[in-house]
Motif scaffolding. Structure first.
Motif, mmCIF file in Angstrom:
data_model
loop_
_atom_site.group_PDB
_atom_site.id
_atom_site.type_symbol
_atom_site.label_atom_id
_atom_site.label_comp_id
_atom_site.label_asym_id
_atom_site.label_seq_id
_atom_site.Cartn_x
_atom_site.Cartn_y
_atom_site.Cartn_z
ATOM 1 N N LEU A 117 -7.764 10.061 -5.273
ATOM 2 C CA LEU A 117 -7.296 10.883 -6.392
ATOM 3 C C LEU A 117 -7.757 12.327 -6.286
ATOM 4 N N ARG A 118 -8.828 12.578 -5.569
ATOM 5 C CA ARG A 118 -9.307 13.946 -5.435
ATOM 6 C C ARG A 118 -8.479 14.717 -4.416
ATOM 7 N N ALA A 119 -8.231 14.090 -3.267
ATOM 8 C CA ALA A 119 -7.453 14.761 -2.219
ATOM 9 C C ALA A 119 -5.961 14.493 -2.338
ATOM 10 N N ASP A 120 -5.548 13.608 -3.253
ATOM 11 C CA ASP A 120 -4.144 13.250 -3.459
ATOM 12 C C ASP A 120 -3.509 12.743 -2.158
ATOM 13 N N THR A 121 -4.192 11.778 -1.519
ATOM 14 C CA THR A 121 -3.666 11.148 -0.308
ATOM 15 C C THR A 121 -3.642 9.637 -0.507
ATOM 16 N N VAL A 122 -2.730 8.978 0.216
ATOM 17 C CA VAL A 122 -2.554 7.545 0.092
ATOM 18 C C VAL A 122 -2.692 6.911 1.472
ATOM 19 N N THR A 123 -3.490 5.854 1.548
ATOM 20 C CA THR A 123 -3.632 5.062 2.771
ATOM 21 C C THR A 123 -3.121 3.655 2.495
ATOM 22 N N LYS A 124 -2.172 3.190 3.336
ATOM 23 C CA LYS A 124 -1.585 1.867 3.152
ATOM 24 C C LYS A 124 -1.950 0.976 4.328
ATOM 25 N N ARG A 125 -2.231 -0.293 4.022
ATOM 26 C CA ARG A 125 -2.558 -1.271 5.053
ATOM 27 C C ARG A 125 -1.855 -2.584 4.727
ATOM 28 N N SER A 126 -1.457 -3.298 5.789
ATOM 29 C CA SER A 126 -0.816 -4.589 5.637
ATOM 30 C C SER A 126 -1.512 -5.596 6.559
ATOM 31 N N PHE A 127 -1.810 -6.779 6.025
ATOM 32 C CA PHE A 127 -2.500 -7.813 6.793
ATOM 33 C C PHE A 127 -1.755 -9.132 6.663
ATOM 34 N N VAL A 128 -1.841 -9.937 7.704
ATOM 35 C CA VAL A 128 -1.359 -11.320 7.677
ATOM 36 C C VAL A 128 -2.575 -12.235 7.743
ATOM 37 N N ASN A 129 -2.704 -13.118 6.766
ATOM 38 C CA ASN A 129 -3.849 -14.008 6.668
ATOM 39 C C ASN A 129 -3.420 -15.438 7.008
ATOM 40 N N TRP A 130 -4.165 -16.065 7.920
ATOM 41 C CA TRP A 130 -3.853 -17.426 8.342
ATOM 42 C C TRP A 130 -4.946 -18.388 7.861
ATOM 43 N N TYR A 131 -4.527 -19.571 7.403
ATOM 44 C CA TYR A 131 -5.460 -20.578 6.917
ATOM 45 C C TYR A 131 -5.061 -21.962 7.459
ATOM 46 N N TYR A 154 -2.305 -3.451 0.937
ATOM 47 C CA TYR A 154 -3.346 -2.672 0.272
ATOM 48 C C TYR A 154 -2.892 -1.218 0.174
ATOM 49 N N ASN A 155 -3.096 -0.645 -1.012
ATOM 50 C CA ASN A 155 -2.848 0.781 -1.226
ATOM 51 C C ASN A 155 -4.135 1.420 -1.726
ATOM 52 N N GLN A 156 -4.585 2.428 -1.023
ATOM 53 C CA GLN A 156 -5.819 3.125 -1.374
ATOM 54 C C GLN A 156 -5.478 4.594 -1.581
ATOM 55 N N ARG A 157 -5.644 5.045 -2.808
ATOM 56 C CA ARG A 157 -5.267 6.417 -3.159
ATOM 57 C C ARG A 157 -6.516 7.233 -3.455
ATOM 58 N N ASN A 213 -13.412 9.456 -5.845
ATOM 59 C CA ASN A 213 -12.607 8.896 -6.917
ATOM 60 C C ASN A 213 -11.394 8.226 -6.277
ATOM 61 N N TYR A 214 -11.425 6.894 -6.221
ATOM 62 C CA TYR A 214 -10.383 6.150 -5.521
ATOM 63 C C TYR A 214 -9.672 5.193 -6.468
ATOM 64 N N GLN A 215 -8.382 5.012 -6.217
ATOM 65 C CA GLN A 215 -7.600 3.973 -6.888
ATOM 66 C C GLN A 215 -7.179 2.970 -5.820
ATOM 67 N N TYR A 216 -7.558 1.713 -6.034
ATOM 68 C CA TYR A 216 -7.401 0.701 -4.990
ATOM 69 C C TYR A 216 -6.635 -0.482 -5.565
ATOM 70 N N SER A 217 -5.522 -0.861 -4.925
ATOM 71 C CA SER A 217 -4.719 -1.987 -5.408
ATOM 72 C C SER A 217 -4.317 -2.859 -4.228
ATOM 73 N N SER A 218 -4.157 -4.137 -4.510
ATOM 74 C CA SER A 218 -3.741 -5.077 -3.466
ATOM 75 C C SER A 218 -2.723 -6.054 -4.035
ATOM 76 N N PHE A 219 -1.806 -6.484 -3.186
ATOM 77 C CA PHE A 219 -0.771 -7.447 -3.571
ATOM 78 C C PHE A 219 -0.681 -8.490 -2.471
ATOM 79 N N THR A 220 -0.885 -9.760 -2.830
ATOM 80 C CA THR A 220 -0.947 -10.832 -1.846
ATOM 81 C C THR A 220 -0.006 -11.962 -2.242
ATOM 82 N N GLN A 221 0.724 -12.484 -1.264
ATOM 83 C CA GLN A 221 1.572 -13.655 -1.447
ATOM 84 C C GLN A 221 1.151 -14.710 -0.415
#
Length: 358
Positions: free
Chosen positions: A40-54, A35-38, A1-9
């Motif tokens: 919900l069962r283990a109540d842990t949060v994993t965060k990741r940050s990426f730089v995207n080039w185009y 990216y934030n990946q939570r 059971n995961y909650q997954y959110s992303s925010f990109t600029q």
């Protein structure tokens, strides 16, 4: 059971310079993703940050109004999906287990392309040439472990994936019989890297396609065309070099329209696909699909068409696909829409609200 959110600029800048004979484009964009990946069962949060080039660039030189050469480059970053990242085993199929890889890095793809085209209006002759090269850094590859009939796979980062392709088209008009004739050739080579039982496996695939086409039209009487293509596929992997995959495939696509008196029209087309057997798939697959319709045009400018059509008259339409991947050679047959008949009314209309200037 995961909650997954992303925010990109994302922001970018481009510069274009245009002269009489040539044009240049230079620019690019950069994106920042969080990216934030939570769990919900283990109540842990994993965060990741990426730089995207185009990045992107293009240079075009015009010899004449109908003859030009151009060079294109583009690059882009692709992030791993949540299914590839999540560190949990999926147990939908106990014999084919997929394991996520939380340490997966984004892949960066590069595309280079050179194009040339020359068209003669008076003789209706055209030449189109292109060459392309794609390569990917930290590409998403597949690692597979087979143990006691159970297969465990995971997405990993690999290097060495590339694709080279060449394409040529030549079309001209045979004046006396008024027939348009075309010839085309396409060739490509690709390399895909994967791991089987922790052993690096590179699959190199080569394909060559040669084709020709004929087209003739007589106004208000008929239009006829036919395309022929023959393709050869050859693939070999590092792990099992003694059993390469090689086969021919052919396609024939005829089409005919007959324009009858009183605005009646008869249409027919076909799609004939022939696949040669291969060492991996000894069965031969041939598919012949024929379609036809009979109709009448009505209203001003033939805007309305009423027709009776028959799809797949021989009832042979079968979904079919043969593909060579990094660690797999697959051939799939699947259900699709087969024979049916239909009465249709088609209305082609154009409407504009523009008014003439005073």
């Amino acid at each position: 059971n995961y909650q997954y959110s992303s925010f990109t600029q994302t922001g970018g800048l481009a510069y274009m310079l245009s002269k009489k004979k040539w044009r240049m484009n230079l620019g690019g964009s950069v994106g920042f993703s969080n990216y934030n990946q939570r769990d919900l069962r283990a109540d842990t949060v994993t965060k990741r940050s990426f730089v995207n080039w185009y990045p992107s660039s293009a240079v075009t030189y015009n010899f004449t109004d109908h003859e030009r050469i151009s060079f294109w480059y583009s690059g882009w970053t692709q992030q791993p999906s949540v299914e590839q990242l999540q560190p949990l085993r999926t147990n939908e199929n106990p014999l084919a287990i997929v394991v996520g890889n939380p340490g997966l890095k984004p892949q960066f793809s590069n595309r280079l392309q050179l194009r040339f085209n020359d068209y003669k209006v008076l003789t209706d002759r055209g030449i189109w040439l292109s060459a392309g090269y794609n390569f990917t850094q930290n590409a998403f590859g597949q690692s597979t472990i087979v143990d006691s009939g159970k297969q465990v796979s995971q997405t990993i980062n690999v290097n060495g994936n590339y694709t080279v392709n060449l394409n040529a088209d030549y079309n001209f008009k045979w004046a006396k019989p008024d027939i348009h004739i075309g010839f085309n050739a396409y060739g490509s080579q690709s390399a895909n890297t994967g791991f089987i039982q922790d052993v690096r496996n590179v699959t190199k695939s080569n394909s060559l396609t040669l084709g020709t086409s004929f087209y003739k039209t007589v106004e208000k009487k008929y239009e006829a065309s036919v395309n022929f293509n023959a393709s050869y596929t050859y693939s070999k992997s590092d792990i099992n070099t003694s059993v390469p995959t090689k086969y021919w495939s052919y396609s024939i696509n005829p089409s005919l329209d007959i324009f009858l008196p009183w605005k009646f029209q008869l249409h027919g087309d076909g799609n004939i696909s022939l696949y040669e057997k291969s060492p991996a798939f000894p069965g031969r697959k041939n598919i012949v699909i024929l379609n036809a319709w009979f109709g009448k045009k009505l209203l001003k400018n033939d805007a309305l068409l009423m027709k009776v059509s028959g799809n797949d008259l021989l009832n042979q339409n079968v979904g079919f696909n043969r593909q060579v991947n990094s660690n797999y050679i697959t051939q799939s047959s699947y259900s699709t829409i087969k024979q049916y008949f239909m009465l249709s009314v088609v209305w082609n209309f154009t409407k504009t609200n523009m008014t003439a200037a005073k």
